[in-house]
Design an enzyme around this catalytic site. Structure first.
Site, PDB file in Angstrom:
ATOM      1  N   LYS A  72       0.837  -1.219   0.000  1.00 59.28           N
ATOM      2  CA  LYS A  72       0.000   0.000   0.000  1.00 59.28           C
ATOM      3  C   LYS A  72       0.870   1.266   0.000  1.00 59.28           C
ATOM      4  O   LYS A  72       0.649   2.190  -0.770  1.00 59.28           O
ATOM      5  CB  LYS A  72      -0.941   0.011   1.233  1.00 59.28           C
ATOM      6  CG  LYS A  72      -1.885  -1.180   1.278  1.00 59.28           C
ATOM      7  CD  LYS A  72      -2.818  -1.136   2.466  1.00 59.28           C
ATOM      8  CE  LYS A  72      -2.135  -1.358   3.787  1.00 59.28           C
ATOM      9  NZ  LYS A  72      -1.524  -2.697   3.938  1.00 59.28           N
ATOM     10  N   THR A  73       1.872   1.279   0.880  1.00 56.34           N
ATOM     11  CA  THR A  73       2.742   2.454   0.946  1.00 56.34           C
ATOM     12  C   THR A  73       3.524   2.604  -0.350  1.00 56.34           C
ATOM     13  O   THR A  73       3.645   3.709  -0.904  1.00 56.34           O
ATOM     14  CB  THR A  73       3.746   2.303   2.124  1.00 56.34           C
ATOM     15  OG1 THR A  73       3.014   1.928   3.283  1.00 56.34           O
ATOM     16  CG2 THR A  73       4.514   3.573   2.372  1.00 56.34           C
ATOM     17  N   ASP A 117      -1.453   6.618   6.868  1.00 59.06           N
ATOM     18  CA  ASP A 117      -1.416   5.182   7.139  1.00 59.06           C
ATOM     19  C   ASP A 117      -2.287   4.900   8.367  1.00 59.06           C
ATOM     20  O   ASP A 117      -2.456   5.765   9.218  1.00 59.06           O
ATOM     21  CB  ASP A 117       0.052   4.786   7.421  1.00 59.06           C
ATOM     22  CG  ASP A 117       0.298   3.314   7.137  1.00 59.06           C
ATOM     23  OD1 ASP A 117      -0.629   2.631   6.654  1.00 59.06           O
ATOM     24  OD2 ASP A 117       1.412   2.840   7.395  1.00 59.06           O
ATOM     25  N   THR A 166      -5.407  -1.618   7.286  1.00 63.15           N
ATOM     26  CA  THR A 166      -5.448  -3.078   7.286  1.00 63.15           C
ATOM     27  C   THR A 166      -6.822  -3.546   7.757  1.00 63.15           C
ATOM     28  O   THR A 166      -7.136  -4.721   7.693  1.00 63.15           O
ATOM     29  CB  THR A 166      -4.382  -3.645   8.258  1.00 63.15           C
ATOM     30  OG1 THR A 166      -4.484  -2.927   9.487  1.00 63.15           O
ATOM     31  CG2 THR A 166      -2.989  -3.504   7.710  1.00 63.15           C
ATOM     32  N   ARG A 225       6.379  -8.191   1.694  1.00 64.58           N
ATOM     33  CA  ARG A 225       7.261  -7.856   2.822  1.00 64.58           C
ATOM     34  C   ARG A 225       7.827  -9.125   3.439  1.00 64.58           C
ATOM     35  O   ARG A 225       9.003  -9.185   3.804  1.00 64.58           O
ATOM     36  CB  ARG A 225       6.532  -7.018   3.881  1.00 64.58           C
ATOM     37  CG  ARG A 225       7.477  -6.696   5.054  1.00 64.58           C
ATOM     38  CD  ARG A 225       6.873  -5.813   6.106  1.00 64.58           C
ATOM     39  NE  ARG A 225       6.681  -4.460   5.640  1.00 64.58           N
ATOM     40  CZ  ARG A 225       5.588  -3.756   5.857  1.00 64.58           C
ATOM     41  NH1 ARG A 225       4.588  -4.278   6.527  1.00 64.58           N
ATOM     42  NH2 ARG A 225       5.501  -2.525   5.419  1.00 64.58           N
TER      43      ARG A 225
HETATM   44  P1  ADP Z   1       2.129  -1.914   3.233  1.00 62.27           P
HETATM   45  O1  ADP Z   1       2.163  -0.410   3.144  1.00 62.27           O
HETATM   46  O2  ADP Z   1       0.945  -2.519   2.545  1.00 62.27           O
HETATM   47  O3  ADP Z   1       2.288  -2.438   4.643  1.00 62.27           O
HETATM   48  P2  ADP Z   1       4.659  -1.714   1.838  1.00 62.27           P
HETATM   49  O4  ADP Z   1       4.274  -0.880   0.671  1.00 62.27           O
HETATM   50  O5  ADP Z   1       5.387  -1.025   2.955  1.00 62.27           O
HETATM   51  O6  ADP Z   1       3.391  -2.481   2.417  1.00 62.27           O
HETATM   52  O7  ADP Z   1       5.522  -2.942   1.278  1.00 62.27           O
HETATM   53  C1  ADP Z   1       6.469  -3.634   2.066  1.00 62.27           C
HETATM   54  C2  ADP Z   1       7.681  -3.985   1.234  1.00 62.27           C
HETATM   55  O8  ADP Z   1       7.318  -5.030   0.335  1.00 62.27           O
HETATM   56  C3  ADP Z   1       8.200  -2.850   0.354  1.00 62.27           C
HETATM   57  O9  ADP Z   1       9.262  -2.168   0.951  1.00 62.27           O
HETATM   58  C4  ADP Z   1       8.705  -3.541  -0.889  1.00 62.27           C
HETATM   59  O10 ADP Z   1      10.055  -3.885  -0.719  1.00 62.27           O
HETATM   60  C5  ADP Z   1       7.884  -4.798  -0.955  1.00 62.27           C
HETATM   61  N1  ADP Z   1       6.780  -4.708  -1.934  1.00 62.27           N
HETATM   62  C6  ADP Z   1       5.490  -4.401  -1.659  1.00 62.27           C
HETATM   63  N2  ADP Z   1       4.738  -4.476  -2.773  1.00 62.27           N
HETATM   64  C7  ADP Z   1       5.566  -4.824  -3.772  1.00 62.27           C
HETATM   65  C8  ADP Z   1       5.368  -5.090  -5.178  1.00 62.27           C
HETATM   66  N3  ADP Z   1       4.150  -5.023  -5.721  1.00 62.27           N
HETATM   67  N4  ADP Z   1       6.441  -5.413  -5.917  1.00 62.27           N
HETATM   68  C9  ADP Z   1       7.665  -5.520  -5.353  1.00 62.27           C
HETATM   69  N5  ADP Z   1       7.919  -5.312  -4.030  1.00 62.27           N
HETATM   70  C10 ADP Z   1       6.886  -4.976  -3.235  1.00 62.27           C
END
Ligand code: ADP
Length: 343
Positions: A72-73, A117, A166, A225
């Protein structure tokens, strides 16, 4: 009374330590092409972005929901970069007072993006001030109290709010309704996870065999992640125990050592299922009782264990509580009695 088990195994925690943050930053994709999967969402976002640029308007407010670590981030950062907009980052729990919200909103320049977030955890009073800000780019601050109170109308610059959560069910409907587009993040399939492993291995400068990629992907809970964290652990193992190359054997022994089984279940997952089966005869059981009986934190059950166990089809959530499915018994090698189906 004993306190809930803290998860010593870092793979599954929601919070990341400094090392993880550095890893996250290093491995985080920066362009649409590097961002693997979520094709439907990417396509939608590109359309929203191009349309907004053509109209010279700010894009509508966007909401992303789905488990932790699903990207998401990352996708929000890419969107902001492609938009050529400044990205400001805040979290729901950090906005406790109207002043906190006012200082964030008044600092936004025209066209900026605010990434919020855990937006379901914003203070309820502050949330109401967010509505006119989202709709009309206005902040109505009440100065003073009682008969002397005055409303001060502050005009804000046009901005796009990107909310991430989430727990979409905990988002109030007035807030949810103010997002122009809402996206549910999908879990990733093994092929996508293997691509992420390959890209990450290249960035980390480690060689990895195709069969080792498969093993890691299978145990990564369909989540980027987790895949990156597993890769990092396996890389350490390859450098200490092996020849510096991640082979199938190295990947297997590292993950077995971490007690991550062939479906990616960890000690906490197994404890949750075993508790439903052994202490509640397969369920149904409510989350509070499950947390107390398994000695796990309720939020960890809701945010970490349950979504994955449901995705695997190991547990089912019914109005009366969680029940363990036959496949969960089979995976743990426990004889299935079928009692829960009678309830
Ligand atoms: P969320 O915000 O949903 O908790 P993040 O965007 O922080 O998740 O993602 C966590 C890590 O996973 C990122 O730092 C990245 O390294 C990896 N990641 C997430 N989505 C992808 C994607 N679609 N392709 C490649 N790596 C990804």
């Amino acid at each position: 009374m004993s306190t809930p088990t803290t998860n010593n195994n870092r793979i599954l925690e929601n919070q990341s330590d400094d090392e993880d943050k550095v890893l996250d930053l290093t491995l985080r994709p920066k362009t649409w092409n590097q961002y693997i999967g979520q094709e439907r969402i990417k396509k939608n976002l590109k359309i929203i972005l191009t349309a907004a640029q053509k109209r010279k308007e700010v894009p509508e407010h966007l909401l992303f929901y789905g488990g932790s670590g699903l990207g998401k981030t990352t996708i929000s950062r890419i969107f902001a970069k492609e938009m050529g907009a400044n990205l400001h980052i805040a979290t729901g729990p950090s906005i406790e007072k109207i002043g906190d919200l006012a200082s964030i909103l008044t600092n936004l320049s025209d066209g900026d993006i605010l990434f919020l977030d855990e937006c379901h955890r914003i203070n309820r009073v502050c949330e109401e001030y967010l509505y006119p800000a989202m709709e009309e780019f206005k902040l109505n601050i009440i100065l003073g109290k009682g008969p002397m109170a005055r409303i001060m109308d502050m005009k804000l610059n046009r901005f796009t709010l990107i909310g991430a959560t989430t727990r979409v069910a905990l988002l109030s409907s007035p807030l949810r309704n103010r997002f122009g587009a809402i996206f549910q993040m999908d879990y990733y399939n093994n092929e996508e996870l293997e691509k992420i492993i390959q890209n990450s291995a290249e960035i980390l400068g480690i060689e990895i065999e195709p069969s080792a990629k498969k093993i890691i992907a299978q145990r990564a809970r369909f989540t980027p992640r987790v895949v990156n964290r597993l890769l990092k652990r396996v890389r350490d193992w390859a450098q200490v125990e092996g020849e510096g190359v991640i082979t199938e054997k190295i990947a297997k022994s590292a993950l077995d050592f971490l007690e991550i089984d062939n479906l990616g279940l960890e000690t906490g997952d197994r404890r949750v299922i075993e508790t439903i089966i052994k202490k509640f005869n397969g369920g149904p059981v409510g989350v509070q009782s499950l947390a107390a009986a398994s000695n796990e934190d309720k939020d960890a059950i809701l945010d970490i264990y349950e979504p994955y166990l449901m995705q695997l089809g190991f547990i089912q959530r019914t109005p009366r509580g969680r029940i363990a499915e036959k496949s969960a018994y089979e995976h743990l090698g426990i004889k299935y009695t079928g009692t829960q189906n009678l309830l």
